[in-house]
Design an enzyme around this catalytic site. Structure first.
Site, PDB file in Angstrom:
ATOM      1  N   LYS A  60      86.982  46.453  -3.932  1.00 36.01           N
ATOM      2  CA  LYS A  60      86.869  46.391  -2.477  1.00 36.01           C
ATOM      3  C   LYS A  60      86.378  44.963  -2.132  1.00 36.01           C
ATOM      4  CE  LYS A  60      86.855  51.281  -1.646  1.00 36.01           C
ATOM      5  NZ  LYS A  60      86.232  52.576  -1.478  1.00 36.01           N
TER       6      LYS A  60
ATOM      7  N   GLN B  12      80.500  54.453   0.298  1.00 35.00           N
ATOM      8  CA  GLN B  12      81.300  54.907  -1.022  1.00 35.00           C
ATOM      9  C   GLN B  12      80.773  56.195  -1.227  1.00 35.00           C
ATOM     10  OE1 GLN B  12      83.729  53.045  -2.755  1.00 35.00           O
ATOM     11  NE2 GLN B  12      84.144  55.157  -3.491  1.00 35.00           N
TER      12      GLN B  12
ATOM     13  N   ASP C 213      87.104  53.367   7.064  1.00 33.96           N
ATOM     14  CA  ASP C 213      87.552  54.294   6.047  1.00 33.96           C
ATOM     15  C   ASP C 213      88.293  55.269   6.945  1.00 33.96           C
ATOM     16  OD1 ASP C 213      87.377  54.060   3.263  1.00 33.96           O
ATOM     17  OD2 ASP C 213      85.365  54.658   3.427  1.00 33.96           O
TER      18      ASP C 213
END
Ligand code: NAD
Length: 301
Positions: free
Chosen positions: A57, A101, A124
């Site tokens: 990422k 995460q 997200d």
């Protein structure tokens, strides 16, 4: 049985094309607004798979001209400390997107953490507000993996109206939002899960199958309706290090019209949509767009 060979839905190539566009847009926005779009990534603990995802990422941000702010916390970090950090990032004007995460260590409640993120920075697309907006046909920040799957399906040129779509898996981050995306596009959806009886019968009538159960080889090639589109979200690392998915790729390729490989299918699209969401959040924060998303789909379904 029809024997043909499916065309490959090349997520790597599509992601590369989209990342070029995202990079160009990020450069233009940086020039206009005097700062780069910013993504904050938080990793708690040292799970090796998570470390690989976080590194990918950050690399994606670097190559797209997005500033990444990363924080690595020890695995015994308290939930309170993590909530404090999220609160700071919610206030930080240089941060457009916040990503925590997953999975988090057992002593931290993921739902509480996700809900603490400002929905306008939830790149997200996991916050209940953003899932709810998708369910209510007014999507804002969309869950990256399903959003990436929709971009892949669009590459086939298929008209989704009335198509039978079977989603295998009902998680909050893949299966459910995938169903909502396809519903918004005018498809007829069936979301299957571990309590579903006779999965084969569902898959056999699907024009589009999205496999996201996290069970290696669950979807047998013979189940695929000739001409169907097969999207394999599953990722499994075999003992020899190679990656494979939830679908028996070789057998399914003999029947499908289009199929995503693993690796090189859905995976590269997920990070690409994260970058796209960061740009979208930035544009909202600098007042270039309202929170509306232009690719809304069929609000009349
Ligand atoms: P999860 O474990 O949270 O959810 C799995 C879902 O599958 C559940 O709803 C469960 O009920 C269902 N399921 C389990 N067995 C089933 C069966 N036999 N028949 C039908 N449904 C069944 O998993 P997740 O987080 O949604 O991830 C699913 C898979 O996708 C994993 O392999 C994961 O690694 C992968 N994944 C890939 C990406 C990507 O970018 N490619 C992103 C996220 C997840």
């Amino acid at each position: 049985m029809t024997t043909s060979h499916a065309q490959i839905l090349d997520g790597k190539a599509l992601a590369a094309r989209m990342r070029q566009d995202i990079g160009r847009e990020a450069a233009l926005l940086t020039q206009t607004h005097g700062r780069k779009p910013g993504l904050a990534v938080i990793l708690v603990g040292a799970d090796p798979a998570s470390q690989v995802y976080v590194a990918a990422k950050q690399k994606g941000c670097d190559s797209a001209g997005i500033a990444s702010f990363s924080t690595e916390l020890a695995s015994d970090t308290s939930q309170q400390h993590l909530l404090g950090l999220i609160s700071e990032l919610n206030q930080n004007p240089k941060v457009d997107g916040i990503l925590v995460q997953l999975p988090l260590p057992d002593h931290i409640d993921s739902e509480t953490i996700i809900e603490a993120i400002d929905p306008g920075k939830d790149v997200d697309g996991f916050h209940p507000y953003n899932l709810g907006r998708l369910a209510a046909r007014q999507p804002l920040l969309r869950s990256c993996t399903p959003y990436g799957c929709m971009k892949l399906i669009a590459e086939t040129g298929i008209d989704l109206h009335g198509k039978e779509c079977v989603i295998v898996g009902a998680s909050n981050i893949v299966g459910r939002p995938m169903g909502l995306e396809l519903l918004l596009a005018g498809a007829t959806i069936t979301i299957t899960h571990k309590f579903t009886r006779n999965l084969q019968a569902h898959v056999e009538r699907a024009d589009i199958v999205v496999a996201a159960a996290g069970k290696q080889g669950l979807i047998q090639g013979e189940w695929i309706k000739p001409g169907a589109i097969v999207i394999d979200v599953g990722i499994h690392r075999l003992d020899n290090g190679t990656l494979t998915g939830d679908v028996d790729f070789d057998a399914a390729s003999q029947r499908a019209s289009w199929i995503t490989p693993v690796p090189g299918g859905v995976g590269p699209m997920t990070i690409t949509m994260l970058l796209a969401n960061t740009i979208q959040a930035f544009k909202t924060h600098v007042g270039e767009t309202d929170m509306g998303n232009t690719e809304v789909g069929n609000t009349d379904v």
